[in-house]
Write a protein that holds these residues in place. Structure first.
Motif, PDB file in Angstrom:
ATOM      1  N   GLY A   1      59.385  29.545  35.831  1.00 45.77           N
ATOM      2  CA  GLY A   1      60.633  28.787  35.805  1.00 45.77           C
ATOM      3  C   GLY A   1      61.595  29.196  34.719  1.00 45.77           C
ATOM      4  N   ASP A   2      61.395  30.380  34.133  1.00 44.47           N
ATOM      5  CA  ASP A   2      62.237  30.933  33.066  1.00 44.47           C
ATOM      6  C   ASP A   2      62.016  30.179  31.748  1.00 44.47           C
ATOM      7  N   MET A   3      62.512  30.767  30.677  1.00 45.28           N
ATOM      8  CA  MET A   3      62.413  30.141  29.354  1.00 45.28           C
ATOM      9  C   MET A   3      63.384  28.963  29.241  1.00 45.28           C
ATOM     10  N   THR A   4      63.027  27.987  28.436  1.00 44.59           N
ATOM     11  CA  THR A   4      63.963  26.922  28.110  1.00 44.59           C
ATOM     12  C   THR A   4      64.970  27.454  27.097  1.00 44.59           C
ATOM     13  N   VAL A   5      65.986  26.676  26.782  1.00 40.72           N
ATOM     14  CA  VAL A   5      66.994  27.116  25.809  1.00 40.72           C
ATOM     15  C   VAL A   5      66.390  27.249  24.425  1.00 40.72           C
ATOM     16  N   TYR A   6      65.218  26.634  24.206  1.00 38.99           N
ATOM     17  CA  TYR A   6      64.562  26.708  22.905  1.00 38.99           C
ATOM     18  C   TYR A   6      63.619  27.906  22.800  1.00 38.99           C
ATOM     19  N   GLY A   7      63.472  28.679  23.870  1.00 39.36           N
ATOM     20  CA  GLY A   7      62.580  29.830  23.838  1.00 39.36           C
ATOM     21  C   GLY A   7      63.123  30.953  22.974  1.00 39.36           C
ATOM     22  N   LYS A   8      62.251  31.541  22.177  1.00 39.65           N
ATOM     23  CA  LYS A   8      62.651  32.632  21.282  1.00 39.65           C
ATOM     24  C   LYS A   8      62.611  33.943  22.074  1.00 39.65           C
ATOM     25  N   ARG A   9      63.717  34.290  22.671  1.00 36.61           N
ATOM     26  CA  ARG A   9      63.783  35.439  23.565  1.00 36.61           C
ATOM     27  C   ARG A   9      63.575  36.777  22.857  1.00 36.61           C
ATOM     28  N   GLU A  10      63.877  36.811  21.584  1.00 37.03           N
ATOM     29  CA  GLU A  10      63.755  38.060  20.843  1.00 37.03           C
ATOM     30  C   GLU A  10      62.328  38.322  20.358  1.00 37.03           C
ATOM     31  N   ASN A  11      61.406  37.417  20.663  1.00 33.32           N
ATOM     32  CA  ASN A  11      60.045  37.583  20.142  1.00 33.32           C
ATOM     33  C   ASN A  11      59.031  36.956  21.087  1.00 33.32           C
ATOM     34  N   VAL A  12      58.994  37.449  22.330  1.00 33.23           N
ATOM     35  CA  VAL A  12      58.022  36.968  23.307  1.00 33.23           C
ATOM     36  C   VAL A  12      56.694  37.689  23.071  1.00 33.23           C
ATOM     37  N   LEU A  13      55.613  36.936  23.049  1.00 33.09           N
ATOM     38  CA  LEU A  13      54.307  37.508  22.754  1.00 33.09           C
ATOM     39  C   LEU A  13      53.517  37.743  24.038  1.00 33.09           C
ATOM     40  N   VAL A  14      52.882  38.903  24.128  1.00 35.38           N
ATOM     41  CA  VAL A  14      51.955  39.201  25.219  1.00 35.38           C
ATOM     42  C   VAL A  14      50.584  39.412  24.587  1.00 35.38           C
TER      43      VAL A  14
ATOM     44  N   LYS B   1      44.728  42.043  21.561  1.00 33.86           N
ATOM     45  CA  LYS B   1      45.867  42.541  20.799  1.00 33.86           C
ATOM     46  C   LYS B   1      47.119  41.786  21.215  1.00 33.86           C
ATOM     47  N   VAL B   2      48.044  41.655  20.267  1.00 34.99           N
ATOM     48  CA  VAL B   2      49.291  40.924  20.496  1.00 34.99           C
ATOM     49  C   VAL B   2      50.452  41.904  20.496  1.00 34.99           C
ATOM     50  N   ILE B   3      51.237  41.856  21.563  1.00 36.12           N
ATOM     51  CA  ILE B   3      52.403  42.730  21.714  1.00 36.12           C
ATOM     52  C   ILE B   3      53.650  41.856  21.644  1.00 36.12           C
ATOM     53  N   ARG B   4      54.622  42.287  20.862  1.00 37.93           N
ATOM     54  CA  ARG B   4      55.871  41.542  20.739  1.00 37.93           C
ATOM     55  C   ARG B   4      56.947  42.225  21.573  1.00 37.93           C
ATOM     56  N   VAL B   5      57.630  41.436  22.404  1.00 39.48           N
ATOM     57  CA  VAL B   5      58.638  41.976  23.312  1.00 39.48           C
ATOM     58  C   VAL B   5      59.977  41.285  23.044  1.00 39.48           C
ATOM     59  N   ASP B   6      61.021  42.084  22.823  1.00 35.60           N
ATOM     60  CA  ASP B   6      62.372  41.564  22.600  1.00 35.60           C
ATOM     61  C   ASP B   6      63.112  41.565  23.935  1.00 35.60           C
ATOM     62  N   MET B   7      63.232  40.388  24.546  1.00 36.23           N
ATOM     63  CA  MET B   7      63.878  40.290  25.848  1.00 36.23           C
ATOM     64  C   MET B   7      65.403  40.351  25.749  1.00 36.23           C
ATOM     65  N   LEU B   8      65.943  40.412  24.533  1.00 39.04           N
ATOM     66  CA  LEU B   8      67.385  40.590  24.360  1.00 39.04           C
ATOM     67  C   LEU B   8      67.773  42.063  24.390  1.00 39.04           C
ATOM     68  N   ASP B   9      66.783  42.923  24.272  1.00 35.89           N
ATOM     69  CA  ASP B   9      67.025  44.366  24.159  1.00 35.89           C
ATOM     70  C   ASP B   9      66.800  45.051  25.504  1.00 35.89           C
ATOM     71  N   LYS B  10      67.777  45.815  25.945  1.00 32.14           N
ATOM     72  CA  LYS B  10      67.669  46.523  27.225  1.00 32.14           C
ATOM     73  C   LYS B  10      66.541  47.553  27.219  1.00 32.14           C
ATOM     74  N   ALA B  11      66.073  47.944  26.037  1.00 29.54           N
ATOM     75  CA  ALA B  11      65.017  48.963  25.944  1.00 29.54           C
ATOM     76  C   ALA B  11      63.730  48.519  26.626  1.00 29.54           C
ATOM     77  N   VAL B  12      63.524  47.213  26.774  1.00 33.43           N
ATOM     78  CA  VAL B  12      62.296  46.730  27.401  1.00 33.43           C
ATOM     79  C   VAL B  12      62.227  47.155  28.870  1.00 33.43           C
ATOM     80  N   LEU B  13      63.372  47.420  29.485  1.00 33.46           N
ATOM     81  CA  LEU B  13      63.405  47.793  30.901  1.00 33.46           C
ATOM     82  C   LEU B  13      62.746  49.143  31.164  1.00 33.46           C
ATOM     83  N   THR B  14      62.629  49.964  30.140  1.00 34.57           N
ATOM     84  CA  THR B  14      62.014  51.279  30.298  1.00 34.57           C
ATOM     85  C   THR B  14      60.762  51.450  29.431  1.00 34.57           C
ATOM     86  N   SER B  15      60.298  50.365  28.831  1.00 35.77           N
ATOM     87  CA  SER B  15      59.144  50.468  27.928  1.00 35.77           C
ATOM     88  C   SER B  15      57.842  50.196  28.673  1.00 35.77           C
ATOM     89  N   LYS B  16      56.737  50.542  28.044  1.00 32.82           N
ATOM     90  CA  LYS B  16      55.420  50.309  28.643  1.00 32.82           C
ATOM     91  C   LYS B  16      55.068  48.827  28.688  1.00 32.82           C
TER      92      LYS B  16
END
Length: 271
Positions: A183-196, A205-220
């Motif tokens: 259902g997508d993130m709420t407005v309180y979700g920290k989009r720049e630091n999503v943890l996987v 292992k913990v991976i940090r993903v910045d969903m504000l950065d277009k680079a995630v579209l081509t990253s592993k």
């Protein structure tokens, strides 16, 4: 009297300034736009495809395995582990043998008919298919093996509208699709630091993903793996609000209301 009026007016002004400042702080803007660094003036084309790591079989995976040979009795045997004595039962079994499933145990094995224990943990689907085909080729001619992970699942928690565990029909899902299922993130979700959170051979292992950065579209990190947990942290503002005792909030609210009422009452009296 004039001093009192001046004092009350000063207090009222200060209180008003404090309330205005708190209001402005609470309304401060945050960037909640995915891939906000995309160029809005032109079409954004990415020549590099996101890196999809091969899915590897893990313990507790549920595998759906279908074996096809030239011999109908062998089909029943390798898919259900039984030998039928009648043609009618053979036909029914052949029509349903694609439902045969095997759980990978804690040692990475499945218990396969005739073959017994077969270790598949750490193998890709293709590698596991080849291994089973090689083993079966010693018993029958030209076997065909189909293999899939039937309980491929991911979990999405934290600041999303529908936190849950989701079973995926295929063995490929992106982090965007996972957030969409939740259902997508709420407005309180920290989009720049999503943890996987991912299970690996060496542990979690913990991976940090910045969903504000277009680079995630081509990253592993664009694609998830089975049993991944996606956790969306809350912004600091909401965390601080959660840490405040509700009783304290109520007292402060009442005190502020009384202070404002007194100021206006004194102002009416002295006027």
């Amino acid at each position: 009297m004039k001093l009192k009026m001046k004092y009350l007016s000063t207090m009222g002004a200060r209180l008003g300034m404090v309330m205005l400042l708190l209001f402005l702080i609470s309304c401060s803007k945050r960037n909640i736009t995915y891939f906000s660094n995309l160029d809005p003036e032109k079409e954004n084309v990415f020549s590099d495809s996101p890196q999809l790591e091969p899915i590897r079989i893990q313990t507790e995976d549920e595998l759906e395995i279908k074996v096809t040979t030239l011999n109908p009795e062998s089909n029943v045997l390798f898919n259900y582990g039984v030998i039928s004595g009648g043609d009618q039962v053979n036909v029914e079994a052949i029509g349903n043998y694609n439902l045969a499933r095997y759980i990978v145990d804690s040692e990475g094995n499945i218990d396969f008919p005739i073959l017994g224990k077969v270790n598949l943990v750490g193998l890709t689907r293709e590698e596991a298919k080849n291994k089973l085909t090689e083993l079966l080729s010693k018993l029958v001619t030209d076997p065909r093996v189909e293999l899939s992970i039937s309980n491929f699942k991911i979990t999405v928690l934290g600041e999303v509208n529908n936190p849950s565990t989701f079973t995926i029909d295929s063995d490929k899902i992106t982090i965007l699709e996972a957030l969409g299922l939740a259902g997508d993130m709420t407005v309180y979700g920290k989009r720049e630091n999503v943890l996987v959170i991912r299970q690996s051979d060496s542990g979690k292992k913990v991976i940090r993903v910045d969903m504000l950065d277009k680079a995630v579209l081509t990253s592993k990190n664009y694609y998830l793996m089975q049993n991944d947990v996606v956790y969306v942290e809350a912004v600091t503002k909401k965390v601080k609000q959660a840490d405040i005792n509700p009783t304290t909030i109520a007292i402060l609210s009442i005190a502020s209301s009384v202070a404002v009422a007194l100021i206006f009452s004194f102002d009416e009296i002295f006027n």
